[in-house]
Write an enzyme that holds these catalytic residues in place. Sequence first.
Site, mmCIF file in Angstrom:
data_model
loop_
_atom_site.group_PDB
_atom_site.id
_atom_site.type_symbol
_atom_site.label_atom_id
_atom_site.label_comp_id
_atom_site.label_asym_id
_atom_site.label_seq_id
_atom_site.Cartn_x
_atom_site.Cartn_y
_atom_site.Cartn_z
ATOM 1 N N ARG A 10 -23.627 -54.269 -64.191
ATOM 2 C CA ARG A 10 -23.403 -55.577 -63.560
ATOM 3 C C ARG A 10 -23.163 -55.402 -62.062
ATOM 4 O O ARG A 10 -23.561 -56.252 -61.258
ATOM 5 C CB ARG A 10 -22.241 -56.313 -64.219
ATOM 6 C CG ARG A 10 -20.899 -55.600 -64.096
ATOM 7 C CD ARG A 10 -19.746 -56.473 -64.548
ATOM 8 N NE ARG A 10 -18.492 -55.733 -64.555
ATOM 9 C CZ ARG A 10 -17.300 -56.281 -64.413
ATOM 10 N NH1 ARG A 10 -17.178 -57.585 -64.240
ATOM 11 N NH2 ARG A 10 -16.202 -55.550 -64.448
ATOM 12 N N GLU A 58 -23.870 -73.841 -68.132
ATOM 13 C CA GLU A 58 -24.994 -72.905 -68.167
ATOM 14 C C GLU A 58 -26.331 -73.594 -68.446
ATOM 15 O O GLU A 58 -27.363 -73.219 -67.874
ATOM 16 C CB GLU A 58 -24.744 -71.823 -69.230
ATOM 17 C CG GLU A 58 -23.560 -70.925 -68.931
ATOM 18 C CD GLU A 58 -22.222 -71.510 -69.324
ATOM 19 O OE1 GLU A 58 -21.187 -70.909 -68.993
ATOM 20 O OE2 GLU A 58 -22.205 -72.588 -69.973
ATOM 21 N N PHE A 83 -23.530 -66.755 -72.988
ATOM 22 C CA PHE A 83 -23.795 -68.099 -72.486
ATOM 23 C C PHE A 83 -25.236 -68.263 -72.014
ATOM 24 O O PHE A 83 -25.865 -69.292 -72.239
ATOM 25 C CB PHE A 83 -22.830 -68.436 -71.351
ATOM 26 C CG PHE A 83 -21.388 -68.214 -71.701
ATOM 27 C CD1 PHE A 83 -20.905 -68.579 -72.954
ATOM 28 C CD2 PHE A 83 -20.517 -67.633 -70.798
ATOM 29 C CE1 PHE A 83 -19.577 -68.382 -73.293
ATOM 30 C CE2 PHE A 83 -19.182 -67.426 -71.128
ATOM 31 C CZ PHE A 83 -18.706 -67.800 -72.369
ATOM 32 N N HIS A 109 -22.227 -58.639 -69.290
ATOM 33 C CA HIS A 109 -21.218 -58.610 -70.349
ATOM 34 C C HIS A 109 -21.836 -58.709 -71.739
ATOM 35 O O HIS A 109 -21.380 -59.462 -72.603
ATOM 36 C CB HIS A 109 -20.190 -59.723 -70.147
ATOM 37 C CG HIS A 109 -19.337 -59.544 -68.926
ATOM 38 N ND1 HIS A 109 -19.873 -59.605 -67.659
ATOM 39 C CD2 HIS A 109 -18.006 -59.300 -68.789
ATOM 40 C CE1 HIS A 109 -18.904 -59.415 -66.772
ATOM 41 N NE2 HIS A 109 -17.769 -59.209 -67.433
ATOM 42 N N ASP A 117 -12.440 -58.873 -74.408
ATOM 43 C CA ASP A 117 -12.809 -60.292 -74.523
ATOM 44 C C ASP A 117 -13.124 -60.679 -75.962
ATOM 45 O O ASP A 117 -13.111 -61.855 -76.320
ATOM 46 C CB ASP A 117 -14.013 -60.609 -73.631
ATOM 47 C CG ASP A 117 -13.630 -60.664 -72.161
ATOM 48 O OD1 ASP A 117 -12.423 -60.533 -71.864
ATOM 49 O OD2 ASP A 117 -14.520 -60.828 -71.320
ATOM 50 N N ARG A 167 -20.662 -54.530 -68.773
ATOM 51 C CA ARG A 167 -19.381 -54.550 -68.063
ATOM 52 C C ARG A 167 -18.828 -53.135 -67.862
ATOM 53 O O ARG A 167 -18.175 -52.857 -66.861
ATOM 54 C CB ARG A 167 -18.383 -55.380 -68.874
ATOM 55 C CG ARG A 167 -16.989 -55.433 -68.292
ATOM 56 C CD ARG A 167 -16.037 -56.112 -69.271
ATOM 57 N NE ARG A 167 -14.746 -56.414 -68.679
ATOM 58 C CZ ARG A 167 -13.728 -56.919 -69.356
ATOM 59 N NH1 ARG A 167 -13.852 -57.189 -70.639
ATOM 60 N NH2 ARG A 167 -12.578 -57.161 -68.759
#
Length: 313
Positions: A10, A58, A83, A109, A117, A167
Site C-alpha cells: 500500500r 465507495e 469496500f 488492506h 481489523d 497492509r
Amino acid sequence: MADVKKIATRESYGNALVELGKEHDDLIVLDADLAGATKTGIFKKAFPDRHIDCGIAEADMMGIAAGLSTCGFVPFASSFAMFAAGRAFEQVRNTIGYPHLNVKIGATHAGISVGEDGASHQCNEDIALMRTIPGMTIIVPSDDIEAKAAVKAAYAFEGPVYMRFGRLAVPVINDRPDYRFEIGKGILLREGSDLTIIATGLEVNSALEAAEKLAADGISAEVINIHTIKPLDEELVIRSASKTGKVVTVEEHNIIGGLGGAVAEVLSEKCPTKVHRIGVNDRFGESGPAVELLHKYGLDGEGVYNNIKAWLQ
C-alpha cells in the site's frame, strides 16, 4: 545476515502515484475517506488539486471515477478491498466494467494480513468477484518493486484494472537488474522438476521459503510468480505443469475463485494435472496480529512447506 528490506505494498501504491503524477497531468486520485490508510494521502500532499475525497461513499466514488474517465482523465479509485470490490461491486460491474472504461482501482488492506481489523475487513473474496467481470484486468503484486511497476503499467494500459495491495510490510524479493513487469506475463523465479508452486502477492515469498525447505528434503520445486491473475499466463502455467506433473497454488485469498481456481480451470481444460490449492479454506478471517494469522492459517513459509509435504505423502 543483513535484515531483509520490508515495505507494505500500500505504501508502494501511494509512492508510485506521486511518481506518475509528476509525469502525467491527467492522473486523478480518488479516495473514500481512507487516504491515510490507503496511502493516497501521499499523492494528496503533492497534488491537492488532483485528489478527490469522496467520503464514505465507495459506490459514488466508482461512479465519479467512471465519469472522469470519459472526460480524458485516468482516475485511480482507492479504498479497502472489502469496500472497493465488495460494497461497490455493482457500480464496478455496470458503470466501469460494462462500458469498459479506463478506470484503475487501487484496493488496499486485502486478505487476512489486514490483522486486527478482523473478518469484516479481511477481504478474501475480491479476486473471485473481480474475475467474474468481463474485461477486468487483475494484478496482485508480490513486493514494493512489483507494486510500483504494476501501478505504472496500469496507467499505461487502456481499460479497467483492479490492483490488490496489502497492509503488512513484506520482503522485497524483486530487487534485481533483470526484473521486468509485463501485464499478463508470469515470472519463473526458480526452476524445478518435481512440482510447480504458483503463487501470487505476499505468498510468493512464502512459496520461495517453502521451496528452500523442500530442497533440503530432496524435492525440486519450481516457483512461479503470477502477479496478473487475469489475464492468466496460460502458456507459462501449462509449460511448467507439463514438466513437473504436479501443481500447487498459494494465495492469501479464498481457495475458491482466486488464483487456484484460475489455474485449475486452465489445466483441467488444456493440460490435466494434479492441482493442490493452498489459501484461506473457505472461511472468514479473525482479529489478530497479521504475522500470527498467516502462521495460524498456514500461509507463512513453514505452513506452505508443511501443507505441500502432507499432500505429497
